[in-house]
Design a protein around this motif. Sequence first.
Motif, PDB file in Angstrom:
ATOM      1  N   ARG A 285      48.425  50.476  47.795  1.00 41.65           N
ATOM      2  CA  ARG A 285      48.053  49.778  49.036  1.00 41.65           C
ATOM      3  C   ARG A 285      46.537  49.777  49.209  1.00 41.65           C
ATOM      4  NH1 ARG A 285      52.690  52.477  50.992  1.00 41.65           N
ATOM      5  NH2 ARG A 285      51.381  54.149  51.797  1.00 41.65           N
ATOM      6  N   GLU A 286      45.894  50.887  48.877  1.00 38.21           N
ATOM      7  CA  GLU A 286      44.434  50.947  48.984  1.00 38.21           C
ATOM      8  C   GLU A 286      43.776  49.926  48.066  1.00 38.21           C
ATOM      9  OE1 GLU A 286      43.272  54.963  48.190  1.00 38.21           O
ATOM     10  OE2 GLU A 286      43.995  55.681  50.127  1.00 38.21           O
ATOM     11  N   GLY A 287      44.307  49.775  46.857  1.00 33.66           N
ATOM     12  CA  GLY A 287      43.765  48.795  45.919  1.00 33.66           C
ATOM     13  C   GLY A 287      43.900  47.372  46.435  1.00 33.66           C
ATOM     14  N   VAL A 288      45.045  47.065  47.031  1.00 30.86           N
ATOM     15  CA  VAL A 288      45.273  45.731  47.593  1.00 30.86           C
ATOM     16  C   VAL A 288      44.310  45.487  48.747  1.00 30.86           C
ATOM     17  CG1 VAL A 288      46.928  44.291  48.848  1.00 30.86           C
ATOM     18  CG2 VAL A 288      47.674  45.600  46.839  1.00 30.86           C
ATOM     19  N   THR A 289      44.163  46.467  49.630  1.00 33.30           N
ATOM     20  CA  THR A 289      43.252  46.326  50.772  1.00 33.30           C
ATOM     21  C   THR A 289      41.820  46.104  50.293  1.00 33.30           C
ATOM     22  OG1 THR A 289      44.669  47.687  52.165  1.00 33.30           O
ATOM     23  CG2 THR A 289      42.368  47.464  52.849  1.00 33.30           C
ATOM     24  N   THR A 290      41.386  46.898  49.329  1.00 27.38           N
ATOM     25  CA  THR A 290      40.031  46.749  48.789  1.00 27.38           C
ATOM     26  C   THR A 290      39.838  45.362  48.184  1.00 27.38           C
ATOM     27  OG1 THR A 290      39.874  49.112  48.352  1.00 27.38           O
ATOM     28  CG2 THR A 290      38.377  47.673  47.122  1.00 27.38           C
ATOM     29  N   PHE A 291      40.832  44.875  47.445  1.00 27.92           N
ATOM     30  CA  PHE A 291      40.754  43.551  46.837  1.00 27.92           C
ATOM     31  C   PHE A 291      40.603  42.466  47.911  1.00 27.92           C
ATOM     32  CE2 PHE A 291      43.197  39.796  45.240  1.00 27.92           C
ATOM     33  CZ  PHE A 291      42.283  39.391  44.276  1.00 27.92           C
ATOM     34  N   LEU A 292      41.445  42.502  48.944  1.00 31.26           N
ATOM     35  CA  LEU A 292      41.393  41.470  49.989  1.00 31.26           C
ATOM     36  C   LEU A 292      40.109  41.551  50.809  1.00 31.26           C
ATOM     37  CD1 LEU A 292      45.107  41.437  51.184  1.00 31.26           C
ATOM     38  CD2 LEU A 292      43.929  39.742  49.753  1.00 31.26           C
ATOM     39  N   GLN A 293      39.583  42.756  51.007  1.00 32.94           N
ATOM     40  CA  GLN A 293      38.330  42.893  51.750  1.00 32.94           C
ATOM     41  C   GLN A 293      37.142  42.365  50.947  1.00 32.94           C
ATOM     42  OE1 GLN A 293      38.293  43.951  55.042  1.00 32.94           O
ATOM     43  NE2 GLN A 293      40.483  43.801  54.730  1.00 32.94           N
ATOM     44  N   GLY A 294      37.338  42.159  49.667  1.00 37.77           N
ATOM     45  CA  GLY A 294      36.268  41.656  48.809  1.00 37.77           C
ATOM     46  C   GLY A 294      36.038  40.157  48.897  1.00 37.77           C
ATOM     47  N   PHE A 295      36.924  39.421  49.564  1.00 39.20           N
ATOM     48  CA  PHE A 295      36.697  37.984  49.738  1.00 39.20           C
ATOM     49  C   PHE A 295      35.565  37.780  50.731  1.00 39.20           C
ATOM     50  CE2 PHE A 295      40.809  37.776  47.815  1.00 39.20           C
ATOM     51  CZ  PHE A 295      40.821  36.563  47.140  1.00 39.20           C
TER      52      PHE A 295
END
Length: 89
Positions: free
Chosen positions: A75-85
């Motif tokens: 979940r942390e990886g997904v959150t970090t990925f989406l916050q990168g947009f």
Amino acid sequence: AQPAVRASELAPAAVPRMTPQPDSRTWRFEARRPGEGGGASVPLTVTASHFSHGLTVFQASVWQPDEAGSAHSGREGVTTFLQGFHFPG
């Protein structure tokens, strides 16, 4: 028999500066992919978010083998990925 793919809706997508849209969603898909060299199948989790910015619709997906870590780190990886947009403000 167990279904080949299990899908669950998680929540509305949360991407910085995305265009608010009631149909934005994040989904989790759990499945198995074939193993390397014809070996045993491997568990796989795909998290897909659908959201828009202006008139453009995006699908952002994170593919993770289940053995890569706990559900929490996934979940942390997904959150970090989406916050990168980064969309213009």
